[in-house]
Design a protein around this motif. Structure first.
Motif: not given
Ligand code: GTP
Ligand code: MG
Length: 173
Positions: A115-141
């Protein structure tokens, strides 16, 4: 700074999960060995690497488990999650579907892990910025709603990889 006589204060098991090809194995290679491979092969079964760090004057051994995103290559689920105190939930920011699947991965994680596991959501491949398909805000939300930490990383460029793992390790500790 010999690894041999080092007194280990804590061993923390961390699991990597997410769809195939999002970069789980390369995030691990970057963190554990500061390596990256363009020709990374799909993981079969389960692999793990360790990295020993000092956090708040304590020697912490991170034991990081990596399994296949592809269903047919996956390790036994319950064994994979057993004893995990941290998790990296990884999607590829250039592949919307890998982000949409985060709910499923999270469900599996919450169904098997402590239950107490620490979880990090990771949006990888930020070097491919021009191909982004997931807005930062969506993931933050999503992260906020589900009570997860969140970072965008690039295993290729070594951006935010160490901070992502360190945040999880520090929060566990
Ligand atoms: P499975 O083992 O099948 O679950 O995949 P995985 O999530 O372990 O993916 P892996 O680390 O093998 O990486 C898949 C592909 O993405 C490889 O070609 C990597 O080189 C590439 N890759 C991984 N991380 C990055 C990154 O940060 N940026 C870029 N541009 N490519 C990356
Ligand atoms: Mg892999």
């Amino acid at each position: 700074y010999g690894d041999y006589n080092q007194k280990i204060d804590y061993v923390f098991k961390i699991v990597l999960i997410g769809d195939s090809a999002v970069g789980k194995s390369q995030l691990l290679a970057r963190f554990a060995r500061n390596e990256f491979s363009v020709e990374s092969k799909a993981t079969i079964g389960v692999e793990f690497q360790t990295k020993t760090l000092v956090i708040d004057n304590k020697t912490v051994k991170a034991q990081i488990w990596d399994t296949a995103g592809q269903e047919r290559y996956r390790a036994v689920t319950s064994a994979y999650y057993r004893g995990a105190v941290g998790a990296m939930l990884v999607y590829d920011m250039t592949k919307r579907q890998s982000f949409d699947h985060m709910t499923r991965w999270l469900e599996e994680l919450r169904g098997h892990a402590d239950k107490n596991i620490v979880i990090m959501l990771v949006g990888n491949k930020s070097d491919l910025g021009s191909l982004r398909a997931v807005p930062t805000e969506d993931a933050q939300e999503f992260a906020q709603r589900e009570n997860l930490f969140f970072m965008e990383t690039s295993a290729l460029e070594a951006t935010n990889v160490e901070p992502a793992f360190l945040t999880v390790l520090t929060e566990i500790y």
